[in-house]
Design an enzyme around this catalytic site. Structure first.
Site, PDB file in Angstrom:
ATOM      1  N   HIS A 133      11.686 -18.629 -30.590  1.00 35.04           N
ATOM      2  CA  HIS A 133      11.875 -19.938 -29.966  1.00 35.04           C
ATOM      3  C   HIS A 133      13.161 -19.916 -29.149  1.00 35.04           C
ATOM      4  O   HIS A 133      14.207 -19.463 -29.632  1.00 35.04           O
ATOM      5  CB  HIS A 133      11.966 -21.048 -31.015  1.00 35.04           C
ATOM      6  CG  HIS A 133      12.449 -22.361 -30.464  1.00 35.04           C
ATOM      7  ND1 HIS A 133      13.636 -22.954 -30.844  1.00 35.04           N
ATOM      8  CD2 HIS A 133      11.913 -23.181 -29.525  1.00 35.04           C
ATOM      9  CE1 HIS A 133      13.803 -24.086 -30.176  1.00 35.04           C
ATOM     10  NE2 HIS A 133      12.776 -24.250 -29.367  1.00 35.04           N
ATOM     11  N   SER A 134      13.091 -20.365 -27.901  1.00 37.49           N
ATOM     12  CA  SER A 134      14.272 -20.548 -27.057  1.00 37.49           C
ATOM     13  C   SER A 134      15.077 -19.252 -26.956  1.00 37.49           C
ATOM     14  O   SER A 134      14.566 -18.251 -26.458  1.00 37.49           O
ATOM     15  CB  SER A 134      15.104 -21.706 -27.616  1.00 37.49           C
ATOM     16  OG  SER A 134      16.080 -22.131 -26.706  1.00 37.49           O
ATOM     17  N   MET A 135      16.330 -19.238 -27.390  1.00 43.13           N
ATOM     18  CA  MET A 135      17.139 -18.029 -27.333  1.00 43.13           C
ATOM     19  C   MET A 135      16.454 -16.875 -28.045  1.00 43.13           C
ATOM     20  O   MET A 135      16.536 -15.720 -27.608  1.00 43.13           O
ATOM     21  CB  MET A 135      18.517 -18.297 -27.946  1.00 43.13           C
ATOM     22  CG  MET A 135      19.473 -17.128 -27.890  1.00 43.13           C
ATOM     23  SD  MET A 135      21.092 -17.519 -28.631  1.00 43.13           S
ATOM     24  CE  MET A 135      20.654 -17.495 -30.389  1.00 43.13           C
TER      25      MET A 135
END
Length: 330
Positions: A133-135
């Site tokens: 998720h994300s980073m």
């Protein structure tokens, strides 16, 4: 859920977990009706903490959280799929229960793909499966592109690459960021400001631009808070302050385009409709490059905020299971 109810739920959760904030072993999260096993992975600067859902005798999916979050971001989703494949969710260095990097050093985004390699080598996995998720998605994407033969599948939530930025603004901010990094180095042993549960709930909610729902704060709080030494009724964020000033350097478009063309494993990408990330022209263009070069890439647009996996896991789980069945991973 109202602000008062959310804070009350978080407070009860933290009171129950207070004696376990630093213990390792098997922890029962009653509100999730599931059991996760806490483990430590040794690294040269200390350890990486992780929690495992599912069978221990099967290679798990490595789950990677977003910036300043922790492994708790997968608490709602992991139980929905861990009966099919085990999930090993880590706390990145400086987050959750994992060790901070040594004084004098600074976090660097390309260290995260190297950490993935470190974990793979530690467990001696022949292949690696990634959920990010994300980073964590960006780190997983980089690893899957650098080592395309070593990843059997990759699932990304709301990010593939860093968004595009105005380079003039980026460079103009460098002096300020570098000074913040220097200041953070002097405060590594200081206890940060502490807050009541109601204040913590609001800070987490508003600090993510309302992406983390009020009722979802409890999942991140279980690993992301410590009780204040001055006031047992208050808590502080236990992540490394140096994380706030990571230099998220935009990378040359030619480099990123060359990198993403190397992705060849089955890839499932979720774009949260209500999230501002990965919506700029550059990100869309790079996603289209992936689509043209990887016949096993599929994208799904789902309603929800940037933290859709945390707030609305039921919107992702059925598609994930279908994806895993399609490629005979379950």
């Amino acid at each position: 859920m109202s602000r008062k109810t959310a804070a009350s739920t978080l407070n009860r959760s933290m009171q129950l977990l207070r004696p376990k904030l630093h213990c390792f072993g098997i922890i029962k999260y009653n509100n999730l009706h599931t059991t996760a096993k806490e483990i430590k992975i040794p690294v040269p600067w200390g350890h990486v903490s992780a929690k495992l859902w599912g069978q221990e005798n099967q290679r798990p999916v490595l789950a990677l959280h977003g910036w300043q979050d922790n492994a708790g971001t997968w608490d709602p989703l992991a139980p929905m799929i861990s009966d099919k494949l085990p999930i090993l969710a880590i706390d990145f260095p400086g987050h959750g229960h994992s060790s901070w990097i040594p004084p004098g050093f600074q976090y660097y985004p390309w260290d995260l793909p190297r950490l993935i390699l470190t974990i793979r080598d530690y467990f001696k996995w022949d292949k690696i499966s990634i959920l990010g998720h994300s980073m964590g998605s960006i780190a997983g994407m980089r690893f899957a592109c650098v080592f395309p033969d070593d990843v059997d599948f990759y699932i990304a939530v709301d990010s593939l690459i860093y968004d595009d930025y105005d380079l003039n603004q980026v460079v103009e901010r460098f002096p300020k960021i570098l000074r913040k990094i220097q200041l953070a180095q002097t405060r590594l042993n200081d206890e940060p400001p502490s807050y009541t549960m109601d204040e913590i709930t609001q800070k987490w909610y508003l600090g993510t631009n309302k992406s983390v729902a009020l009722e979802s704060v409890q999942h991140l709080a279980q690993r992301g808070l410590k009780a204040s030494s001055a006031d047992p009724n208050k808590f502080y964020f236990n992540r490394d302050a140096r994380l706030k000033s990571i230099l998220f350097n935009p990378e040359n478009k030619l480099l990123v385009g060359t990198l993403v063309k190397r992705l060849k494993c089955p890839t499932l990408y979720f774009k949260a409709i209500d999230s501002p990330y990965a919506s700029d022209e550059y990100s869309v263009e790079m996603r289209e490059v992936v689509e043209r070069n990887n016949a096993k890439f599929e994208s799904h647009f789902v309603p929800g905020t940037h933290h859709v996996q945390l707030n609305n896991p039921e919107r992702l789980a059925p598609t994930i299971i279908t994806f895993l069945q399609k490629y005979n991973f379950i």
